[in-house]
Enzyme design. Sequence first.
Site, PDB file in Angstrom:
ATOM      1  N   HIS A   1      -7.082   7.423  -0.329  1.00 40.60           N
ATOM      2  CA  HIS A   1      -6.540   7.039  -1.426  1.00 40.60           C
ATOM      3  C   HIS A   1      -6.819   7.979  -2.491  1.00 40.60           C
ATOM      4  O   HIS A   1      -8.246   8.442  -2.663  1.00 40.60           O
ATOM      5  CB  HIS A   1      -6.518   5.532  -1.701  1.00 40.60           C
ATOM      6  CG  HIS A   1      -5.810   5.126  -2.749  1.00 40.60           C
ATOM      7  ND1 HIS A   1      -5.720   5.610  -4.271  1.00 40.60           N
ATOM      8  CD2 HIS A   1      -4.422   4.515  -2.699  1.00 40.60           C
ATOM      9  CE1 HIS A   1      -4.840   4.836  -4.984  1.00 40.60           C
ATOM     10  NE2 HIS A   1      -3.996   4.232  -4.081  1.00 40.60           N
TER      11      HIS A   1
ATOM     12  N   ASP B   1     -14.126   2.093   0.798  1.00 40.60           N
ATOM     13  CA  ASP B   1     -12.869   1.524   0.070  1.00 40.60           C
ATOM     14  C   ASP B   1     -12.289   0.592   0.918  1.00 40.60           C
ATOM     15  O   ASP B   1     -11.705   0.739   2.045  1.00 40.60           O
ATOM     16  CB  ASP B   1     -11.903   2.639  -0.222  1.00 40.60           C
ATOM     17  CG  ASP B   1     -10.521   2.095  -0.766  1.00 40.60           C
ATOM     18  OD1 ASP B   1     -10.327   0.833  -0.777  1.00 40.60           O
ATOM     19  OD2 ASP B   1      -9.733   3.017  -0.950  1.00 40.60           O
TER      20      ASP B   1
ATOM     21  N   CYS C   1      -0.189   7.707  -3.221  1.00 37.00           N
ATOM     22  CA  CYS C   1      -1.367   8.054  -3.743  1.00 37.00           C
ATOM     23  C   CYS C   1      -2.322   8.583  -2.681  1.00 37.00           C
ATOM     24  O   CYS C   1      -3.718   8.251  -2.780  1.00 37.00           O
ATOM     25  CB  CYS C   1      -2.301   6.938  -4.603  1.00 37.00           C
ATOM     26  SG  CYS C   1      -1.142   6.112  -5.900  1.00 37.00           S
TER      27      CYS C   1
ATOM     28  N   LYS D   1      -4.490  -7.479  -3.911  1.00 37.98           N
ATOM     29  CA  LYS D   1      -4.083  -7.030  -2.331  1.00 37.98           C
ATOM     30  C   LYS D   1      -4.367  -8.049  -1.547  1.00 37.98           C
ATOM     31  O   LYS D   1      -4.201  -7.990  -0.250  1.00 37.98           O
ATOM     32  CB  LYS D   1      -4.657  -5.647  -1.959  1.00 37.98           C
ATOM     33  CG  LYS D   1      -4.037  -4.632  -2.875  1.00 37.98           C
ATOM     34  CD  LYS D   1      -4.584  -3.359  -2.029  1.00 37.98           C
ATOM     35  CE  LYS D   1      -4.489  -2.060  -3.106  1.00 37.98           C
ATOM     36  NZ  LYS D   1      -2.805  -1.682  -3.273  1.00 37.98           N
TER      37      LYS D   1
ATOM     38  N   GLN E   1      -7.699  -2.128   1.764  1.00 41.33           N
ATOM     39  CA  GLN E   1      -6.646  -2.532   2.849  1.00 41.33           C
ATOM     40  C   GLN E   1      -7.473  -3.296   3.755  1.00 41.33           C
ATOM     41  O   GLN E   1      -6.710  -3.571   4.873  1.00 41.33           O
ATOM     42  CB  GLN E   1      -6.187  -1.395   3.298  1.00 41.33           C
ATOM     43  CG  GLN E   1      -5.211  -0.381   2.085  1.00 41.33           C
ATOM     44  CD  GLN E   1      -3.972  -1.204   1.713  1.00 41.33           C
ATOM     45  OE1 GLN E   1      -3.681  -1.879   2.290  1.00 41.33           O
ATOM     46  NE2 GLN E   1      -3.604  -0.658   0.372  1.00 41.33           N
TER      47      GLN E   1
END
Length: 406
Positions: free
Chosen positions: A121, A198, A361, A224, A201
């Site tokens: 991302h 990151d 993104c 999220k 997700q």
Amino acid sequence: MNAKDIRKDFPILDQQVNGNDLIYFDTSATSQTPSPVIDAMTAYYEAYNSNVHRGVHTLGTKATDGYEQARMKVRSFINAKRFEEVVFTRGTTAAINLVARSFGDMVIEPGDEIVVTEMEHHANIVPWQELAKRTQAELKFIPMEADGTLTMENVEATIGEKTKIVAITHVSNVLGTINDIKAIAEVAHRNDAYIAVDGAQAVPHMSVDVQDLDVDFYAFSGHKMLGPTGIGVLYGRSELLDDMEPIEYGGDMIDFVDLRTSTWTDLPVKFEAGTPMIAEAIGLAAAIDYIEDIGPEAILEYEQELVNYALERMRSVEGIEIYGPESRAGLITFNLSDVHPHDLATALDSEGVAVRAGHHCAQPLMKWLGVSSTARASFYIYNTTEEIDSFIESLKRTKEFFSYEF
């Protein structure tokens, strides 16, 4: 797990869009919020709305307790060793920027290497680009296989003695690729490098144990994972956070202020300048309770059933191209021949189906795929196979409409 029962906790799903029952397939962008989370935040505003840490009155004490209990809830949820290792931020992006700006500036020197991937991302590329510019370091990319996965051979070949930071996504927001973070962390540490992950997700969809993964930093967002917008988490090893300088100043992060010098308070408040996201932290704690009541393992298993079912059904649609590996998280990025993704998303919306369209993104990844944009359907605990069936029929009607010669 019964998705139809779970749906009753999500009032937003009980509506029609353009005359059709809403089918929400955009969780990778933002998940929907269950009533217990909404109720927890409402209770804060109705019963004990106050600032934290500073006051000794009853409302201030209750607010502080709620805020710090949320931190402890996060600590347990990701199995951080200490509550001081949980820093509340505005989201994943803010957390990554904090690491890049504070820790990165502290450890990176000219000639060092920062290793990332092309599946990241923008929030996990741009901060490292800027760090490399500031420090005259080199940005390197781990090569991807044709299906958008990483091999350990390529990981080993890219991470070397000059590598200082490895910044990588746990789960790709476009491909659904699930990276072997534990194995990559081992390679990074063997080369005396640090790893920043990151996890935006990943955390909503699977069990994450930061100690088992052996990561140095891990970032994720509340919105999220059934929680509110405007709050995220940075996990960092306490010994690293101790050495880092804050990048925002004022309010609670101050220990002592003189006319010309100031000192900072202890972790983790050192990195939480100003009035924090109090209601949002309380909402995040309620979201964690909701996820834990269902069970991360049950969530992952159900999502795998949904995505495998959707992959099988989508392949029946003529002219569809699906990106990413066979084994993936609960999202599918795709294109339909002769239909621009934005036109596709608009047509689907006219039938009540919400999908994401654009570059997500992830423009470097779009370039790697050889496209300018794609459509993405992403699934969660409140979605059903019946919704997927309706989605497939909408795809077929859209394909037929755009193939018609007027």
